[in-house]
Design a protein around this motif. Structure first.
Motif, PDB file in Angstrom:
ATOM      1  N   UNK A 208       0.797  -1.229   0.000  1.00  0.00           N
ATOM      2  CA  UNK A 208       0.000   0.000   0.000  1.00  0.00           C
ATOM      3  C   UNK A 208       0.831   1.281   0.000  1.00  0.00           C
ATOM      4  N   UNK A 209       2.112   1.153   0.290  1.00  0.00           N
ATOM      5  CA  UNK A 209       2.969   2.341   0.345  1.00  0.00           C
ATOM      6  C   UNK A 209       2.978   3.022   1.691  1.00  0.00           C
ATOM      7  N   UNK A 210       2.155   2.536   2.638  1.00  0.00           N
ATOM      8  CA  UNK A 210       2.113   3.143   3.971  1.00  0.00           C
ATOM      9  C   UNK A 210       1.580   2.116   4.968  1.00  0.00           C
ATOM     10  N   UNK A 211       1.819   2.366   6.241  1.00  0.00           N
ATOM     11  CA  UNK A 211       1.325   1.484   7.303  1.00  0.00           C
ATOM     12  C   UNK A 211       1.634   2.133   8.644  1.00  0.00           C
ATOM     13  N   UNK A 236       9.056   8.382   5.045  1.00  0.00           N
ATOM     14  CA  UNK A 236       8.939   9.080   6.325  1.00  0.00           C
ATOM     15  C   UNK A 236       8.559   8.047   7.387  1.00  0.00           C
ATOM     16  N   UNK A 237       9.454   7.828   8.342  1.00  0.00           N
ATOM     17  CA  UNK A 237       9.224   6.856   9.418  1.00  0.00           C
ATOM     18  C   UNK A 237       9.400   7.594  10.745  1.00  0.00           C
ATOM     19  N   UNK A 248       3.495   4.481  18.835  1.00  0.00           N
ATOM     20  CA  UNK A 248       3.471   3.625  17.659  1.00  0.00           C
ATOM     21  C   UNK A 248       4.244   4.323  16.550  1.00  0.00           C
ATOM     22  N   UNK A 249       4.466   3.634  15.446  1.00  0.00           N
ATOM     23  CA  UNK A 249       5.281   4.170  14.354  1.00  0.00           C
ATOM     24  C   UNK A 249       4.449   4.227  13.084  1.00  0.00           C
ATOM     25  N   UNK A 250       4.578   5.334  12.358  1.00  0.00           N
ATOM     26  CA  UNK A 250       3.922   5.447  11.057  1.00  0.00           C
ATOM     27  C   UNK A 250       4.982   5.403   9.962  1.00  0.00           C
ATOM     28  N   UNK A 251       4.623   4.803   8.831  1.00  0.00           N
ATOM     29  CA  UNK A 251       5.493   4.741   7.648  1.00  0.00           C
ATOM     30  C   UNK A 251       4.681   5.280   6.476  1.00  0.00           C
ATOM     31  N   UNK A 252       5.223   6.305   5.813  1.00  0.00           N
ATOM     32  CA  UNK A 252       4.470   6.938   4.740  1.00  0.00           C
ATOM     33  C   UNK A 252       5.434   7.595   3.780  1.00  0.00           C
ATOM     34  N   UNK A 255       5.598  13.171   1.154  1.00  0.00           N
ATOM     35  CA  UNK A 255       4.604  14.196   0.815  1.00  0.00           C
ATOM     36  C   UNK A 255       3.226  13.875   1.378  1.00  0.00           C
ATOM     37  N   UNK A 256       3.079  12.724   2.046  1.00  0.00           N
ATOM     38  CA  UNK A 256       1.767  12.336   2.569  1.00  0.00           C
ATOM     39  C   UNK A 256       1.684  12.357   4.098  1.00  0.00           C
ATOM     40  N   UNK A 257       2.785  12.638   4.788  1.00  0.00           N
ATOM     41  CA  UNK A 257       2.717  12.541   6.249  1.00  0.00           C
ATOM     42  C   UNK A 257       2.074  13.763   6.853  1.00  0.00           C
TER      43      UNK A 257
END
Length: 257
Positions: A208-211, A236-237, A248-252, A255-257
């Motif tokens: 999906x490109x993100x999680x 971007x992590x 928690x950690x986001x991965x994106x 340009x979308x964070x």
């Protein structure tokens, strides 16, 4: 004659001076117990002194001989930083640091090992001799093992985190090196556990490109951050915090964070 207890010798001397309404140089003081900060808040001891006024002529002679170096030095409390992401980005930084040859790194590892064993010699925990070796060109591996080594980890790794931060600040400031702290295989086991969990997260990001991860406890969030950044250096992590303090950690994409 009075017995006085205080967190530091300086405070005990000051209290004695107040109680007898005179200068410290006019007191006859015996130190019964020196203060000790203990280890990670354990076994802390206060300073204990016994004080009494001395004769006026004796105090005057002593005051002339007393130098500033003989007075008890003030004890500075250790200030610990807030529990935020920046605290750990230093520990796991990928920036290159200047180091000399392998022989110099081996010598530094030996020096750090000697100092740590002296530091932990009087601790109440049963530990094997601390071993320090060269992990890579920029990192020292510090290993704690022994019957009571697991006690240095603490619930959810809070003692591990505190010890890691303190040792890193010393090693990085003194030798410009990074730290890998291993206590009774705690770090190795946690890294393996996180790696297994992140398999599903990797699949989501690749698809999906993100999680984002679930809420992670203690040192786990920092281990996961390191592994995710190593795999997705072009994304971007970052760590995020829930309203109740969970992390928690986001991965994106950037340009979308």
């Amino acid at each position: 004659m009075k017995k006085i207890e205080a967190p530091t010798l300086e405070a005990a001397y000051s209290e004695a001076s107040k109680q007898f309404s005179c200068s410290v140089t006019e007191l006859d003081i015996v130190v019964v117990q020196h203060p000790s900060k203990g280890f990670l808040g354990l076994l802390r001891k206060h300073a204990v002194i016994v004080a009494r006024p001395r004769a006026a002529d004796e105090a005057e002679d002593e005051a002339q001989l007393l130098t500033e170096e003989e007075l008890p030095a003030p004890t500075e409390p250790i200030a610990y930083p807030e529990d935020d992401e920046s605290e750990y980005e230093e520990v796991y930084a990928d920036e290159d640091h200047y180091t000399e040859g392998d022989d110099d790194l081996d010598a530094i590892a030996e020096e750090v090992e000697t100092k740590l064993n002296v530091l932990f010699k009087t601790i109440c925990f049963k530990l094997e001799p601390i071993h320090v070796s060269v992990y890579d060109d920029n990192t020292l591996l510090v290993e704690f093992n022994g019957e009571d080594a697991a006690l240095l980890i603490g619930k959810e790794g809070y003692r591990y985190k505190a010890l890691s931060y303190m040792l890193f600040n010393w090693i990085n400031a003194e030798y410009q090196l990074q730290l890998r702290l291993e206590i009774a295989e705690f770090l190795h086991n946690q890294e393996e556990s996180v790696a297994r969990y992140l398999t599903g997260v990797f699949e989501s990001v690749d698809r999906d490109g993100h999680a984002q991860t679930r809420v992670l406890d203690g040192v786990l969030v920092q281990i996961a951050l390191k592994q995710l950044r190593e795999r997705y250096h072009d994304k971007y992590v970052a760590i995020r915090t829930t309203r109740d303090g969970g992390k928690y950690i986001i991965i994106n994409d950037y340009h979308n964070y």
